[in-house]
Design a protein around this motif. Structure first.
Motif, PDB file in Angstrom:
ATOM      1  N   MET A 156       0.843  -1.196   0.000  1.00 47.40           N
ATOM      2  CA  MET A 156       0.000   0.000   0.000  1.00 47.40           C
ATOM      3  C   MET A 156       0.881   1.250   0.000  1.00 47.40           C
ATOM      4  SD  MET A 156      -2.897   1.191   2.784  1.00 47.40           S
ATOM      5  CE  MET A 156      -1.722   1.371   4.140  1.00 47.40           C
ATOM      6  N   THR A 157       0.751   2.059  -1.025  1.00 47.19           N
ATOM      7  CA  THR A 157       1.499   3.319  -1.095  1.00 47.19           C
ATOM      8  C   THR A 157       0.881   4.345  -0.157  1.00 47.19           C
ATOM      9  OG1 THR A 157       2.046   2.882  -3.406  1.00 47.19           O
ATOM     10  CG2 THR A 157       2.335   5.129  -2.618  1.00 47.19           C
ATOM     11  N   ARG A 158       1.731   5.032   0.579  1.00 52.82           N
ATOM     12  CA  ARG A 158       1.277   6.067   1.502  1.00 52.82           C
ATOM     13  C   ARG A 158       2.057   7.341   1.208  1.00 52.82           C
ATOM     14  NH1 ARG A 158       2.713   2.646   6.729  1.00 52.82           N
ATOM     15  NH2 ARG A 158       4.423   2.154   5.309  1.00 52.82           N
ATOM     16  N   LEU A 159       1.371   8.414   0.893  1.00 48.20           N
ATOM     17  CA  LEU A 159       2.006   9.687   0.546  1.00 48.20           C
ATOM     18  C   LEU A 159       1.728  10.698   1.644  1.00 48.20           C
ATOM     19  CD1 LEU A 159       0.975   9.797  -3.219  1.00 48.20           C
ATOM     20  CD2 LEU A 159       3.189   9.086  -2.275  1.00 48.20           C
ATOM     21  N   ALA A 160       2.773  11.366   2.108  1.00 49.83           N
ATOM     22  CA  ALA A 160       2.638  12.244   3.267  1.00 49.83           C
ATOM     23  C   ALA A 160       3.357  13.566   3.038  1.00 49.83           C
ATOM     24  CB  ALA A 160       3.203  11.560   4.511  1.00 49.83           C
ATOM     25  N   THR A 161       2.961  14.555   3.831  1.00 49.78           N
ATOM     26  CA  THR A 161       3.695  15.812   3.961  1.00 49.78           C
ATOM     27  C   THR A 161       4.408  15.772   5.296  1.00 49.78           C
ATOM     28  OG1 THR A 161       2.048  17.002   2.649  1.00 49.78           O
ATOM     29  CG2 THR A 161       3.498  18.326   4.046  1.00 49.78           C
ATOM     30  N   TYR A 162       5.688  16.103   5.306  1.00 45.95           N
ATOM     31  CA  TYR A 162       6.466  15.998   6.539  1.00 45.95           C
ATOM     32  C   TYR A 162       7.548  17.063   6.565  1.00 45.95           C
ATOM     33  CZ  TYR A 162      10.076  13.626   3.744  1.00 45.95           C
ATOM     34  OH  TYR A 162      11.045  13.327   2.805  1.00 45.95           O
ATOM     35  N   SER A 163       8.134  17.260   7.734  1.00 49.25           N
ATOM     36  CA  SER A 163       9.162  18.296   7.888  1.00 49.25           C
ATOM     37  C   SER A 163      10.411  17.711   8.530  1.00 49.25           C
ATOM     38  CB  SER A 163       8.640  19.463   8.717  1.00 49.25           C
ATOM     39  OG  SER A 163       8.215  19.035   9.996  1.00 49.25           O
ATOM     40  N   VAL A 164      11.547  18.263   8.125  1.00 50.26           N
ATOM     41  CA  VAL A 164      12.854  17.928   8.681  1.00 50.26           C
ATOM     42  C   VAL A 164      13.622  19.226   8.853  1.00 50.26           C
ATOM     43  CG1 VAL A 164      15.021  16.679   8.330  1.00 50.26           C
ATOM     44  CG2 VAL A 164      12.873  15.684   7.506  1.00 50.26           C
ATOM     45  N   LYS A 165      13.940  19.565  10.102  1.00 48.76           N
ATOM     46  CA  LYS A 165      14.726  20.773  10.390  1.00 48.76           C
ATOM     47  C   LYS A 165      14.132  22.001   9.703  1.00 48.76           C
ATOM     48  CE  LYS A 165      19.062  18.256  11.118  1.00 48.76           C
ATOM     49  NZ  LYS A 165      20.471  18.067  10.671  1.00 48.76           N
ATOM     50  N   ASP A 166      12.835  22.193   9.914  1.00 52.97           N
ATOM     51  CA  ASP A 166      12.102  23.364   9.421  1.00 52.97           C
ATOM     52  C   ASP A 166      11.957  23.413   7.906  1.00 52.97           C
ATOM     53  OD1 ASP A 166      11.754  24.323  12.034  1.00 52.97           O
ATOM     54  OD2 ASP A 166      13.683  25.361  11.987  1.00 52.97           O
ATOM     55  N   LYS A 167      12.301  22.334   7.219  1.00 60.93           N
ATOM     56  CA  LYS A 167      12.062  22.246   5.789  1.00 60.93           C
ATOM     57  C   LYS A 167      10.954  21.220   5.547  1.00 60.93           C
ATOM     58  CE  LYS A 167      16.677  23.562   4.168  1.00 60.93           C
ATOM     59  NZ  LYS A 167      17.839  23.173   3.330  1.00 60.93           N
ATOM     60  N   THR A 168      10.039  21.559   4.651  1.00 60.51           N
ATOM     61  CA  THR A 168       8.883  20.707   4.409  1.00 60.51           C
ATOM     62  C   THR A 168       9.036  19.966   3.084  1.00 60.51           C
ATOM     63  OG1 THR A 168       7.463  22.228   5.652  1.00 60.51           O
ATOM     64  CG2 THR A 168       6.370  20.660   4.191  1.00 60.51           C
ATOM     65  N   PHE A 169       8.687  18.691   3.110  1.00 63.10           N
ATOM     66  CA  PHE A 169       8.769  17.823   1.943  1.00 63.10           C
ATOM     67  C   PHE A 169       7.451  17.069   1.791  1.00 63.10           C
ATOM     68  CE2 PHE A 169      12.925  18.158   3.905  1.00 63.10           C
ATOM     69  CZ  PHE A 169      13.817  18.331   2.854  1.00 63.10           C
ATOM     70  N   PHE A 170       7.250  16.488   0.608  1.00 62.99           N
ATOM     71  CA  PHE A 170       6.261  15.423   0.510  1.00 62.99           C
ATOM     72  C   PHE A 170       6.980  14.188  -0.008  1.00 62.99           C
ATOM     73  CE2 PHE A 170       5.744  17.655  -3.615  1.00 62.99           C
ATOM     74  CZ  PHE A 170       5.862  16.602  -4.517  1.00 62.99           C
ATOM     75  N   GLY A 171       6.444  13.028   0.389  1.00 60.31           N
ATOM     76  CA  GLY A 171       7.134  11.806   0.023  1.00 60.31           C
ATOM     77  C   GLY A 171       6.305  10.582   0.310  1.00 60.31           C
ATOM     78  N   ALA A 172       6.947   9.425   0.194  1.00 58.58           N
ATOM     79  CA  ALA A 172       6.295   8.140   0.412  1.00 58.58           C
ATOM     80  C   ALA A 172       6.762   7.547   1.733  1.00 58.58           C
ATOM     81  CB  ALA A 172       6.607   7.183  -0.738  1.00 58.58           C
ATOM     82  N   VAL A 173       5.806   7.046   2.511  1.00 56.51           N
ATOM     83  CA  VAL A 173       6.093   6.478   3.820  1.00 56.51           C
ATOM     84  C   VAL A 173       6.463   5.005   3.661  1.00 56.51           C
ATOM     85  CG1 VAL A 173       5.179   6.092   6.146  1.00 56.51           C
ATOM     86  CG2 VAL A 173       4.352   8.034   4.788  1.00 56.51           C
ATOM     87  N   THR A 174       7.563   4.606   4.304  1.00 57.18           N
ATOM     88  CA  THR A 174       7.931   3.196   4.385  1.00 57.18           C
ATOM     89  C   THR A 174       8.115   2.836   5.854  1.00 57.18           C
ATOM     90  OG1 THR A 174      10.353   3.409   4.391  1.00 57.18           O
ATOM     91  CG2 THR A 174       9.248   3.543   2.245  1.00 57.18           C
ATOM     92  N   ASP A 175       8.290   1.566   6.142  1.00 60.69           N
ATOM     93  CA  ASP A 175       8.515   1.137   7.517  1.00 60.69           C
ATOM     94  C   ASP A 175       9.865   1.624   8.039  1.00 60.69           C
ATOM     95  OD1 ASP A 175       6.092  -0.140   7.491  1.00 60.69           O
ATOM     96  OD2 ASP A 175       6.921  -2.119   7.030  1.00 60.69           O
ATOM     97  N   GLU A 176      10.775   1.971   7.150  1.00 61.14           N
ATOM     98  CA  GLU A 176      12.114   2.426   7.553  1.00 61.14           C
ATOM     99  C   GLU A 176      12.234   3.936   7.617  1.00 61.14           C
ATOM    100  OE1 GLU A 176      11.734   0.080   4.978  1.00 61.14           O
ATOM    101  OE2 GLU A 176      11.914  -1.461   6.538  1.00 61.14           O
ATOM    102  N   GLY A 177      11.320   4.657   6.981  1.00 59.19           N
ATOM    103  CA  GLY A 177      11.405   6.115   6.965  1.00 59.19           C
ATOM    104  C   GLY A 177      10.707   6.686   5.751  1.00 59.19           C
TER     105      GLY A 177
END
Length: 286
Positions: free
Chosen positions: A1-22
């Motif tokens: 199942m593909t999971r697409l999310a919006t997330y942030s790292v050190k005040d920078k925002t990305f969108f990407g795909a969620v996996t069990d590893e990251g």
């Protein structure tokens, strides 16, 4: 199942795909789409899913953001399960037409972030719901064609300041839009088949106790009808979000009411979509 999310790292925002590893960062691969919302508007969901396949994990230390933080149109359906109208104890019959109200992106936070209880009022309540994201524009959409217009599913805690929905006679907007009072996420799951909705069961837990447990097939106004009805008066556009309705069992309906307080943890879960979890904190206001 593909999971697409919006997330942030050190005040920078990305969108990407969620996996069990990251997270697999996809936004650097698609500079033409600054946000996940832009990708949906451009009909890019399939491209994102394809791009995630086989790519290495980019981030392991990140924070989830509200999944579509720039969505300009979020429309919610109220009182949409058979027992919900009776919960109001006002003697009214089941309504002929669905109740609708707008919510704004600023009223939502992301997965594993706290819902914020404001100092003005402590009647913060939970409402577990499934939300759909429109992927194809349409006006006066036929009920039988409605699912063709959905591109993704997510979860919503449609957090509400109950006392503030009673401030006026004909609307609930002010009780439904306190900053970060609700949550939308954790991610988007591509909509591929009717069973993802028709066979879905939604469960809401507060501190591990089941408070809401029902199936979407029991909705008074099914999702197909929601899309048909809403598209009668407005053209639905890609990226529009419809929050489809909550089952009986919200905190306000207990005697006495069981409103959320700091330290509580709310979990909303639907098989095939995921689990949305949020704590509760008081607003820090100087």
């Amino acid at each position: 199942m593909t999971r697409l999310a919006t997330y942030s790292v050190k005040d920078k925002t990305f969108f990407g795909a969620v996996t069990d590893e990251g997270m697999i960062a996809l936004s650097p691969l698609f500079p033409q789409w600054p946000t996940l919302y832009d990708a949906i508007r451009a009909g890019g969901m399939k491209e994102l899913v394809a791009a995630a396949n086989g790519k290495p994990v980019t981030h392991t230390d990140f924070s989830y953001e509200m999944v579509l933080p720039d969505a300009p149109r979020i429309l919610c359906v109220g009182v949409n399960f058979p027992d919900r109208n009776a919960e109001y104890k006002d003697g009214s019959s089941q309504p002929k037409y669905m109740s609708l109200f707008p919510r704004f992106a600023s009223g939502f936070t992301g997965h594993d972030r706290p819902l914020i209880r404001p100092p003005e009022n402590h009647t913060l309540d939970y409402e577990g719901e499934v939300a759909i994201v429109i992927g194809k524009a349409g006006r006066r959409i036929k009920t039988e064609d409605a699912y063709d217009h959905i591109c993704a599913l997510t979860l919503c805690n449609e957090g509400t300041i109950r006392d503030w929905v009673r401030h006026a006679k004909f609307n609930v907007t002010q009780g439904k839009n306190w900053d970060r009072s609700g949550a939308l996420g954790p991610w988007l799951v591509p909509f591929e088949k009717a069973a993802q909705l028709d066979e879905a069961r939604i469960v809401t837990r507060v501190n591990g106790e089941v408070r809401q447990d029902d199936t979407l097939k029991r909705m008074t106004f099914p999702i197909r009808e929601e899309i048909a009805y809403i598209s009668t008066f407005m053209t639905l556009q890609p990226g529009d979000v419809i929050v489809t309705g909550t089952p009986t069992g919200a905190g306000a309906r207990f005697d006495p009411p069981r409103y959320l307080k700091p330290g509580d943890v709310v979990e909303i879960e639907v098989d095939g979509i995921g689990l949305l979890r949020n704590g509760v904190e008081d607003e820090q206001w100087a």
